[in-house]
Write a protein that holds these residues in place. Structure first.
Motif, PDB file in Angstrom:
ATOM      1  N   ARG A   1      29.277  47.274  -4.459  1.00  0.00           N
ATOM      2  CA  ARG A   1      30.017  46.111  -3.945  1.00  0.00           C
ATOM      3  C   ARG A   1      30.890  45.549  -5.071  1.00  0.00           C
ATOM      4  O   ARG A   1      30.421  45.290  -6.180  1.00  0.00           O
ATOM      5  CB  ARG A   1      29.045  45.038  -3.443  1.00  0.00           C
ATOM      6  CG  ARG A   1      29.741  43.869  -2.742  1.00  0.00           C
ATOM      7  CD  ARG A   1      28.720  42.881  -2.189  1.00  0.00           C
ATOM      8  NE  ARG A   1      27.870  43.490  -1.194  1.00  0.00           N
ATOM      9  CZ  ARG A   1      28.193  43.628   0.091  1.00  0.00           C
ATOM     10  NH1 ARG A   1      29.373  43.195   0.517  1.00  0.00           N
ATOM     11  NH2 ARG A   1      27.349  44.188   0.939  1.00  0.00           N
ATOM     12  N   SER A   2      32.164  45.389  -4.768  1.00  0.00           N
ATOM     13  CA  SER A   2      33.098  44.884  -5.765  1.00  0.00           C
ATOM     14  C   SER A   2      32.951  43.370  -5.920  1.00  0.00           C
ATOM     15  O   SER A   2      32.194  42.719  -5.178  1.00  0.00           O
ATOM     16  CB  SER A   2      34.536  45.228  -5.366  1.00  0.00           C
ATOM     17  OG  SER A   2      34.869  44.553  -4.167  1.00  0.00           O
ATOM     18  N   ILE A   3      33.695  42.797  -6.858  1.00  0.00           N
ATOM     19  CA  ILE A   3      33.618  41.360  -7.125  1.00  0.00           C
ATOM     20  C   ILE A   3      34.024  40.547  -5.899  1.00  0.00           C
ATOM     21  O   ILE A   3      33.446  39.499  -5.597  1.00  0.00           O
ATOM     22  CB  ILE A   3      34.517  41.007  -8.329  1.00  0.00           C
ATOM     23  CG1 ILE A   3      33.995  41.710  -9.582  1.00  0.00           C
ATOM     24  CG2 ILE A   3      34.568  39.505  -8.543  1.00  0.00           C
ATOM     25  CD1 ILE A   3      34.862  41.497 -10.798  1.00  0.00           C
ATOM     26  N   ASN A   4      35.027  41.051  -5.146  1.00  0.00           N
ATOM     27  CA  ASN A   4      35.486  40.308  -3.967  1.00  0.00           C
ATOM     28  C   ASN A   4      34.644  40.572  -2.722  1.00  0.00           C
ATOM     29  O   ASN A   4      34.947  40.090  -1.631  1.00  0.00           O
ATOM     30  CB  ASN A   4      36.953  40.626  -3.668  1.00  0.00           C
ATOM     31  CG  ASN A   4      37.173  42.104  -3.367  1.00  0.00           C
ATOM     32  OD1 ASN A   4      36.217  42.850  -3.145  1.00  0.00           O
ATOM     33  ND2 ASN A   4      38.435  42.518  -3.356  1.00  0.00           N
ATOM     34  N   GLY A   5      33.571  41.346  -2.878  1.00  0.00           N
ATOM     35  CA  GLY A   5      32.646  41.549  -1.771  1.00  0.00           C
ATOM     36  C   GLY A   5      32.846  42.815  -0.973  1.00  0.00           C
ATOM     37  O   GLY A   5      32.015  43.157  -0.121  1.00  0.00           O
ATOM     38  N   SER A   6      33.935  43.558  -1.206  1.00  0.00           N
ATOM     39  CA  SER A   6      34.168  44.792  -0.460  1.00  0.00           C
ATOM     40  C   SER A   6      33.300  45.923  -1.011  1.00  0.00           C
ATOM     41  O   SER A   6      32.871  45.888  -2.165  1.00  0.00           O
ATOM     42  CB  SER A   6      35.651  45.194  -0.539  1.00  0.00           C
ATOM     43  OG  SER A   6      36.026  45.414  -1.883  1.00  0.00           O
TER      44      SER A   6
END
Length: 365
Positions: free
Chosen positions: A100-105
């Protein structure tokens, strides 16, 4: 050999000259020094005359250095490992981790490799970097022929030997729809031709063209089947086409005395067959594809490919690059359309091909 003899003579001269002088420094009598010098000189002279009847020191040194030296590659295959290691080239694993990336994706981290234990590890397969791949392919003419799968293999190969700046220009030209592509990598003298050849008959025509001009590439990678499955959907006809292709390849290999039947069977020059990928029917983007490109069709075509005896494992001239096993192991998370897979799959195929080239040529990795 001449250099070793000269060096041995210089060493003998130094012994004859400096040892007596050193002994004189220890206050030996003049007669003892002359006696020792004469005895030493006679011994060396006899040794020089008798040396042809004994194994040469320089030969031993030369042999030792040649056996212990390695090329610029990091590890090695021995010639005896050829038959046992080739079948293990496809024994790789894929590591796919959801992150999971920092922006939630969500996205996937993908990697692959060969096992670091067991028989595969003993073969010493290596992922070649740009420098080693360039050394291996230096001065070579490579031809990649086939459909979109072959185009992705060509892209993976160029991505290995070119820097990112040059690859940006390559992608736009290489992926012009249904077209050929040619590039010369001047700094290593490598030429690559991509030939759009979606049907087996196109590949047969290409072999005839090679024969007509009495030239063939140093490395040939070709594959076909997806278009035949979709547009003709006749596995028996596919086998007949493959048998014609096999005949044209064997004829090409026999066009000079250096390429007879025995070398054709052993795979020299190195010609590769690019297998079809795993087809994920539910992900295919048209009704016609979903109807015709299913598991039953794939296995029927695969069976006819084996029956054609074009592959090395059945005595034919082509070494299989098993894209099906790679795509199956990578799985659904490695494709967006059920046919074309992530770059990692084709990168692995290229590394399998390069390691096969090393084994076939008895070089060191």
């Amino acid at each position: 050999m001449m250099l070793g003899t000269v060096q041995l003579g210089v060493l003998a001269a130094c012994i004859v000259l400096f040892v007596p002088m050193g002994m004189a420094g220890w206050h030996l009598s003049r007669n003892k020094m002359l006696f020792f010098s004469g005895a030493l000189f006679i011994s060396l002279a006899v040794g020089v005359h008798l040396s042809p009847y004994f194994p040469s020191i320089t030969d031993f040194i030369s042999s030792s250095s040649s056996s212990s030296s390695s090329s610029s590659f990091p590890s090695s295959h021995s010639g005896n490992d050829r038959d046992s290691c080739l079948p293990l080239l496809h024994e790789i694993y894929f590591d796919i981790e959801q992150v999971r990336s920092i922006n939630g994706s969500l996205y996937y981290l993908k990697s692959w490799g060969w096992p670091q234990s067991g028989a595969v590890s003993d073969c010493g397969f290596q992922k070649l970097g740009r420098s080693h791949a360039s050394d291996l392919l230096n001065g070579s003419w490579l031809v990649v022929a086939g459909d979109s799968q072959a185009r992705l293999v060509a892209l993976a190969l160029l991505n290995l030997v070119l820097d990112s700046e040059r690859m940006d220009a390559v992608r736009s030209d290489l992926f012009k729809r249904h077209s050929n592509y040619q590039i010369v990598v001047s700094d290593i003298g490598m030429k690559l031709d991509f030939i759009w050849a979606p049907f087996v008959s196109n590949l047969t025509d290409l072999m005839a063209e090679f024969k007509q001009y009495t030239s063939y590439p140093d490395v040939l990678v070709m594959g076909s089947g997806l278009w035949h499955m979709l547009h003709l959907h006749n596995a028996s006809d596919y086998r007949i086409s493959m048998e014609y292709l096999k005949g044209s390849i064997m004829s090409l290999m026999q066009m000079s005395p250096e390429l007879g039947d025995d070398r054709a069977v052993s795979g020299s020059p190195p010609f590769f067959w690019l297998g079809m990928p795993m087809l994920l029917n539910s992900m295919l983007n048209t009704e016609e594809k979903r109807e015709r490109m299913n598991d039953a069709a794939f296995f029927a075509y695969e069976a006819e490919l084996r029956r054609s005896k074009i592959l090395r494992e059945s005595g034919g001239p082509l070494l299989l690059l098993d894209i099906h096993s790679l795509t199956r192991d990578c799985g659904k998370r490695c494709t967006e359309d059920g046919i074309h897979y992530a770059a990692m799959v084709y990168n692995a195929a290229i590394q399998i091909m390069l390691n096969a080239l090393v084994i076939e040529s008895h070089q060191k990795l």
